[in-house]
Design a protein around this motif. Structure first.
Motif, PDB file in Angstrom:
ATOM      1  N   LYS A 199      32.429  -6.151  -7.719  1.00 26.30           N
ATOM      2  CA  LYS A 199      32.021  -7.481  -7.266  1.00 26.30           C
ATOM      3  C   LYS A 199      33.168  -8.064  -6.458  1.00 26.30           C
ATOM      4  O   LYS A 199      34.320  -7.693  -6.669  1.00 26.30           O
ATOM      5  CB  LYS A 199      31.718  -8.372  -8.467  1.00 26.30           C
ATOM      6  N   GLY A 200      32.846  -8.959  -5.540  1.00 26.43           N
ATOM      7  CA  GLY A 200      33.922  -9.566  -4.764  1.00 26.43           C
ATOM      8  C   GLY A 200      33.402 -10.449  -3.648  1.00 26.43           C
ATOM      9  O   GLY A 200      32.207 -10.767  -3.594  1.00 26.43           O
ATOM     10  N   LYS A 201      34.314 -10.811  -2.759  1.00 27.18           N
ATOM     11  CA  LYS A 201      33.993 -11.754  -1.678  1.00 27.18           C
ATOM     12  C   LYS A 201      32.951 -11.227  -0.693  1.00 27.18           C
ATOM     13  O   LYS A 201      32.344 -11.982   0.045  1.00 27.18           O
ATOM     14  CB  LYS A 201      35.268 -12.052  -0.879  1.00 27.18           C
ATOM     15  N   LEU A 202      32.799  -9.909  -0.644  1.00 26.49           N
ATOM     16  CA  LEU A 202      31.903  -9.333   0.368  1.00 26.49           C
ATOM     17  C   LEU A 202      30.572  -8.854  -0.206  1.00 26.49           C
ATOM     18  O   LEU A 202      29.798  -8.177   0.465  1.00 26.49           O
ATOM     19  CB  LEU A 202      32.609  -8.160   1.068  1.00 26.49           C
ATOM     20  N   GLN A 203      30.323  -9.246  -1.437  1.00 17.47           N
ATOM     21  CA  GLN A 203      29.076  -8.873  -2.095  1.00 17.47           C
ATOM     22  C   GLN A 203      27.875  -9.312  -1.267  1.00 17.47           C
ATOM     23  O   GLN A 203      27.865 -10.419  -0.741  1.00 17.47           O
ATOM     24  CB  GLN A 203      29.017  -9.593  -3.432  1.00 17.47           C
ATOM     25  N   GLU A 228      39.287   0.745   2.348  1.00 18.94           N
ATOM     26  CA  GLU A 228      39.707   0.470   0.970  1.00 18.94           C
ATOM     27  C   GLU A 228      39.524  -1.005   0.618  1.00 18.94           C
ATOM     28  O   GLU A 228      39.011  -1.360  -0.445  1.00 18.94           O
ATOM     29  CB  GLU A 228      41.203   0.764   0.860  1.00 18.94           C
ATOM     30  N   ARG A 229      39.955  -1.878   1.553  1.00 23.96           N
ATOM     31  CA  ARG A 229      39.904  -3.325   1.272  1.00 23.96           C
ATOM     32  C   ARG A 229      38.470  -3.833   1.202  1.00 23.96           C
ATOM     33  O   ARG A 229      38.143  -4.702   0.382  1.00 23.96           O
ATOM     34  CB  ARG A 229      40.718  -4.090   2.330  1.00 23.96           C
ATOM     35  N   ILE A 230      37.608  -3.308   2.051  1.00 30.76           N
ATOM     36  CA  ILE A 230      36.210  -3.748   2.044  1.00 30.76           C
ATOM     37  C   ILE A 230      35.508  -3.271   0.769  1.00 30.76           C
ATOM     38  O   ILE A 230      34.786  -4.028   0.111  1.00 30.76           O
ATOM     39  CB  ILE A 230      35.498  -3.275   3.327  1.00 30.76           C
ATOM     40  N   ARG A 231      35.753  -2.039   0.416  1.00 35.90           N
ATOM     41  CA  ARG A 231      35.186  -1.513  -0.828  1.00 35.90           C
ATOM     42  C   ARG A 231      35.693  -2.322  -2.026  1.00 35.90           C
ATOM     43  O   ARG A 231      34.937  -2.667  -2.923  1.00 35.90           O
ATOM     44  CB  ARG A 231      35.602  -0.059  -0.974  1.00 35.90           C
ATOM     45  N   GLY A 232      36.968  -2.672  -1.996  1.00 35.42           N
ATOM     46  CA  GLY A 232      37.590  -3.431  -3.095  1.00 35.42           C
ATOM     47  C   GLY A 232      37.008  -4.817  -3.278  1.00 35.42           C
ATOM     48  O   GLY A 232      37.119  -5.412  -4.346  1.00 35.42           O
ATOM     49  N   GLY A 242      33.730  -5.473  -2.788  1.00 38.41           N
ATOM     50  CA  GLY A 242      32.285  -5.383  -3.057  1.00 38.41           C
ATOM     51  C   GLY A 242      31.391  -5.175  -1.848  1.00 38.41           C
ATOM     52  O   GLY A 242      30.175  -5.386  -1.935  1.00 38.41           O
ATOM     53  N   GLY A 243      31.958  -4.761  -0.726  1.00 36.18           N
ATOM     54  CA  GLY A 243      31.126  -4.492   0.453  1.00 36.18           C
ATOM     55  C   GLY A 243      30.433  -3.140   0.345  1.00 36.18           C
ATOM     56  O   GLY A 243      31.041  -2.171  -0.102  1.00 36.18           O
ATOM     57  N   GLY A 244      29.173  -3.079   0.725  1.00 32.90           N
ATOM     58  CA  GLY A 244      28.463  -1.799   0.764  1.00 32.90           C
ATOM     59  C   GLY A 244      28.790  -1.085   2.069  1.00 32.90           C
ATOM     60  O   GLY A 244      29.133  -1.722   3.058  1.00 32.90           O
ATOM     61  N   ILE A 245      28.726   0.236   2.045  1.00 31.46           N
ATOM     62  CA  ILE A 245      29.070   0.977   3.263  1.00 31.46           C
ATOM     63  C   ILE A 245      27.860   1.753   3.766  1.00 31.46           C
ATOM     64  O   ILE A 245      27.271   2.543   3.037  1.00 31.46           O
ATOM     65  CB  ILE A 245      30.268   1.926   3.017  1.00 31.46           C
ATOM     66  N   LEU A 246      27.491   1.482   5.022  1.00 32.49           N
ATOM     67  CA  LEU A 246      26.319   2.164   5.588  1.00 32.49           C
ATOM     68  C   LEU A 246      26.659   3.457   6.302  1.00 32.49           C
ATOM     69  O   LEU A 246      25.913   4.418   6.241  1.00 32.49           O
ATOM     70  CB  LEU A 246      25.613   1.241   6.591  1.00 32.49           C
ATOM     71  N   GLY A 247      27.767   3.485   7.029  1.00 30.97           N
ATOM     72  CA  GLY A 247      28.109   4.730   7.731  1.00 30.97           C
ATOM     73  C   GLY A 247      29.021   4.511   8.921  1.00 30.97           C
ATOM     74  O   GLY A 247      29.703   3.491   9.016  1.00 30.97           O
ATOM     75  N   LYS A 248      29.010   5.513   9.815  1.00 32.03           N
ATOM     76  CA  LYS A 248      29.908   5.523  10.972  1.00 32.03           C
ATOM     77  C   LYS A 248      29.111   5.307  12.257  1.00 32.03           C
ATOM     78  O   LYS A 248      28.060   5.926  12.431  1.00 32.03           O
ATOM     79  CB  LYS A 248      30.617   6.889  11.069  1.00 32.03           C
ATOM     80  N   THR A 249      29.657   4.473  13.150  1.00 39.17           N
ATOM     81  CA  THR A 249      28.912   4.158  14.371  1.00 39.17           C
ATOM     82  C   THR A 249      29.461   4.875  15.608  1.00 39.17           C
ATOM     83  O   THR A 249      30.663   5.099  15.731  1.00 39.17           O
ATOM     84  CB  THR A 249      28.915   2.635  14.629  1.00 39.17           C
ATOM     85  N   LYS A 276      30.693 -17.040  10.093  1.00 36.99           N
ATOM     86  CA  LYS A 276      31.064 -17.090   8.681  1.00 36.99           C
ATOM     87  C   LYS A 276      31.359 -15.680   8.152  1.00 36.99           C
ATOM     88  O   LYS A 276      32.399 -15.434   7.528  1.00 36.99           O
ATOM     89  CB  LYS A 276      29.926 -17.737   7.883  1.00 36.99           C
ATOM     90  N   ASP A 277      30.456 -14.747   8.427  1.00 36.92           N
ATOM     91  CA  ASP A 277      30.670 -13.372   7.953  1.00 36.92           C
ATOM     92  C   ASP A 277      31.927 -12.771   8.569  1.00 36.92           C
ATOM     93  O   ASP A 277      32.661 -12.025   7.914  1.00 36.92           O
ATOM     94  CB  ASP A 277      29.458 -12.488   8.294  1.00 36.92           C
ATOM     95  N   ALA A 278      32.153 -13.107   9.852  1.00 37.79           N
ATOM     96  CA  ALA A 278      33.344 -12.573  10.528  1.00 37.79           C
ATOM     97  C   ALA A 278      34.616 -13.119   9.872  1.00 37.79           C
ATOM     98  O   ALA A 278      35.575 -12.380   9.624  1.00 37.79           O
ATOM     99  CB  ALA A 278      33.315 -12.936  12.011  1.00 37.79           C
ATOM    100  N   ALA A 279      34.620 -14.419   9.557  1.00 32.98           N
ATOM    101  CA  ALA A 279      35.805 -15.060   8.984  1.00 32.98           C
ATOM    102  C   ALA A 279      36.108 -14.511   7.581  1.00 32.98           C
ATOM    103  O   ALA A 279      37.257 -14.196   7.254  1.00 32.98           O
ATOM    104  CB  ALA A 279      35.605 -16.576   8.931  1.00 32.98           C
ATOM    105  N   ILE A 280      35.053 -14.372   6.767  1.00 39.31           N
ATOM    106  CA  ILE A 280      35.252 -13.855   5.404  1.00 39.31           C
ATOM    107  C   ILE A 280      35.794 -12.430   5.462  1.00 39.31           C
ATOM    108  O   ILE A 280      36.736 -12.064   4.754  1.00 39.31           O
ATOM    109  CB  ILE A 280      33.918 -13.872   4.616  1.00 39.31           C
ATOM    110  N   THR A 281      35.217 -11.626   6.360  1.00 38.08           N
ATOM    111  CA  THR A 281      35.660 -10.229   6.465  1.00 38.08           C
ATOM    112  C   THR A 281      37.106 -10.154   6.942  1.00 38.08           C
ATOM    113  O   THR A 281      37.906  -9.368   6.418  1.00 38.08           O
ATOM    114  CB  THR A 281      34.737  -9.452   7.442  1.00 38.08           C
ATOM    115  N   LEU A 282      37.438 -10.989   7.926  1.00 36.02           N
ATOM    116  CA  LEU A 282      38.815 -10.964   8.441  1.00 36.02           C
ATOM    117  C   LEU A 282      39.818 -11.301   7.337  1.00 36.02           C
ATOM    118  O   LEU A 282      40.880 -10.685   7.240  1.00 36.02           O
ATOM    119  CB  LEU A 282      38.952 -11.928   9.633  1.00 36.02           C
ATOM    120  N   SER A 283      39.465 -12.275   6.483  1.00 37.57           N
ATOM    121  CA  SER A 283      40.363 -12.628   5.374  1.00 37.57           C
ATOM    122  C   SER A 283      40.624 -11.434   4.463  1.00 37.57           C
ATOM    123  O   SER A 283      41.712 -11.273   3.908  1.00 37.57           O
ATOM    124  CB  SER A 283      39.759 -13.751   4.517  1.00 37.57           C
TER     125      SER A 283
END
Lengths: 93, 429
Positions: free
Chosen positions: B22-26, B63-67, B69-76, B177-184
């Motif tokens: 769980k975390g900020k990117l849930q 690592e930070r995104i996973r930490g 709570g962000g889900g990972i879809l893949g590589k673009t 908003k999503d950009a700002a939270i992710t950047l943090s």
């Protein structure tokens, strides 16, 4: 710029990049156009101007002088060019 | 995940990894440009030479995104190693992505797959990378927000290098908003990247603030020769900000307008040709049988067979510009001109909070139009984005309103003033 094809061949050799004759032909024309356009920088007076290797001052710290964990044998899983626990490279001479 | 099917053409690999924490990117899913290492997942910067390469480690951003709570879809999908402005220079055997707004048109590049994924997927943030405009450009062409932070704010550990003194990992999304939270989450020092700084803020704190009283400079050289639709979108955006109390003034970036393209391309190509010297088919990625040949011949053969057309062009130009006899005239000169170009920006920021101009001077071209450009014409189209990148300045591209095709407006701030861009970007939503 002299003989462009020769220049491309020589540069490709330095870069360890095999090119077909067709590629040499193509790149020799394009590369000249780009290099002539980029020569525009010669107009700028840079006397006494320092180089910017980075966009702003980086106060790069030094890490502690400690041994890290090597990737070791796992890295060998990524290649088929190996023998026992070593990479097997091409001939040096 | 209704739209995942449509998104498939923008991904080289789908992993659909559910968050374990769980975390900020849930609640958000993330994709990573193909030049960002994800452990055990094929990562090839859309190049044949890295075919089959599965990194043994995660990039710091992963690592930070996973930490959190962000889900990972893949590589673009992207231009090979980032070498392009349209995502049409994908590596051998990789299909260029089509613009989700109009499939006859390009997505922009080099982070084309990232921009398209952010456009069509709900609650999705794309982690992309810019060297000379590779976030702003596709953001403009696909109609999303593209946020490139100050050089060094986000760790490059685990990024497949294009040009080390220019590469910046950033964010693409539908809202600020999503950009700002992710950047943090992704910003801040990292012991594994010594150019990564400790400067970092809570970027969400800049949301919901007023732009009243801010001064924005418009570089007069950067609003010339625009497509009429681009000009319309730009003026509409200016009007919107004026109605919210922003003051505008004309400024000049004369030196950048004249010299940023050659200075940028010389430095980028020199660094790229050095970085790409390590790909040789020996330790990872694409390879062939060794035929008992000398190493020079083996490495040259592999590289000749696996690098794409634009990659070879940049290796040639970058190698040439570093050779004895030409190094001073090209590489060294470009580094000194870079200093003057950075100083010009710094001077302008003494009187402005930010700068504003269109991101791209044209609308997204069709594949046919893009294919007709010579390499030089192609490079020249990056005029509006390379200056800020060469100077490592934070910048965002935000979509203009009421245009027939997507138009991006670019806002640039001084080093580490990401906060101003967040406030300004949000006020345009």
């Amino acid at each position: 710029m002299g003989d462009n094809k020769e220049l491309v061949r020589k540069t490709a050799k330095l870069a360890r990049l095999h090119l077909t004759e067709k590629e040499v032909e193509k790149y020799s024309k394009e590369v000249e156009e780009v290099l002539v356009a980029f020569s525009k920088l010669q107009e700028v007076d840079t006397t006494g101007v320092e180089r910017s290797l980075h966009p702003h001052r980086i106060s790069a710290g030094l890490r502690e002088d400690k041994t890290g964990k090597p990737t070791g044998r796992d890295a060998l899983k990524l290649t088929k060019h190996k023998k026992n626990d070593y990479y097997k490279g091409p001939r040096l001479q | 995940m209704k739209k995942t099917g449509e998104a498939e053409e923008y991904f080289s690999v789908f992993v659909e990894e559910k968050p374990t924490r769980k975390g900020k990117l849930q609640g958000l899913t993330f994709s990573f440009k193909d030049n960002i290492c994800v452990k055990g997942t094929e990562t090839k910067a859309s190049s044949k030479i890295l075919e089959g390469y599965k990194p043994l480690f995660d990039a710091t951003v992963v690592e930070r995104i996973r930490g959190e709570g962000g889900g990972i879809l893949g590589k673009t999908i992207q231009d090979e190693f980032g070498f392009g402005s349209f995502s049409t220079n994908t590596g051998l055997g990789i299909k260029p992505p089509r613009n989700p707004i109009d499939k006859k048109r390009v997505t922009g590049g080099s982070s084309g797959g990232s921009a398209a994924a952010a456009k069509i997927l709900d609650k999705h943030v794309s982690i992309a990378e810019s060297t000379g405009g590779s976030i702003a450009n596709p953001a403009a062409f696909c109609g999303v927000i593209g946020f490139t932070p100050t050089y060094g704010l986000v760790s490059r550990y685990g990024l497949i290098d294009y040009a080390n003194s220019l590469d910046k990992i950033g964010v693409m999304s539908r809202n600020m908003k999503d950009a700002a939270i992710t950047l943090s989450v992704i910003a801040g020092s990292d012991g594994r990247d010594m150019t990564c700084t400790a400067e970092k803020e809570v970027y969400e704190d800049y949301l919901g603030k007023s732009v009243k009283g801010m001064t924005i400079g418009i570089p007069k050289e950067y609003v010339k020769d625009l497509d009429p639709e681009v000009e319309k979108g730009f003026l509409e955006t200016k009007k919107m900000l004026e109605s919210k109390g922003v003051k505008f003034k004309e400024v000049s970036l004369k030196k950048n307008a004249e010299y940023s393209i050659p200075a940028y391309y010389i430095i980028a190509m020199c660094e790229a040709s050095t970085n790409l010297a390590k790909y040789s088919g020996l330790r990872y990625g694409y390879t062939e049988e060794m035929k008992g040949e000398h190493y020079d011949k083996f490495f040259s053969r592999i590289r000749g067979n696996a690098f794409g057309e634009e990659t070879k062009r940049r290796i040639l130009l970058g190698t040439f510009a570093r050779t004895t006899g030409y190094r001073d005239a090209y590489y060294d000169k470009a580094l000194r001109v870079r200093t003057l170009l950075i100083e010009e920006y710094k001077e302008v920021f003494k009187e402005c909070d930010a700068l504003m101009h269109p991101t791209m001077p044209i609308l997204p071209p069709t594949f046919e139009e893009a294919g007709k450009l010579t390499p030089l014409q192609n490079y020249m189209l990056d005029l509006l984005t390379v200056g800020a990148n060469l100077a490592g300045l934070p910048h965002i591209s935000v979509p203009a309103k009421n245009t027939k095709l997507p138009v991006g407006v670019m806002l640039t701030a001084n080093h580490f003033e990401e906060g101003k861009l967040i406030t300004l970007g949000e006020s345009l939503e």
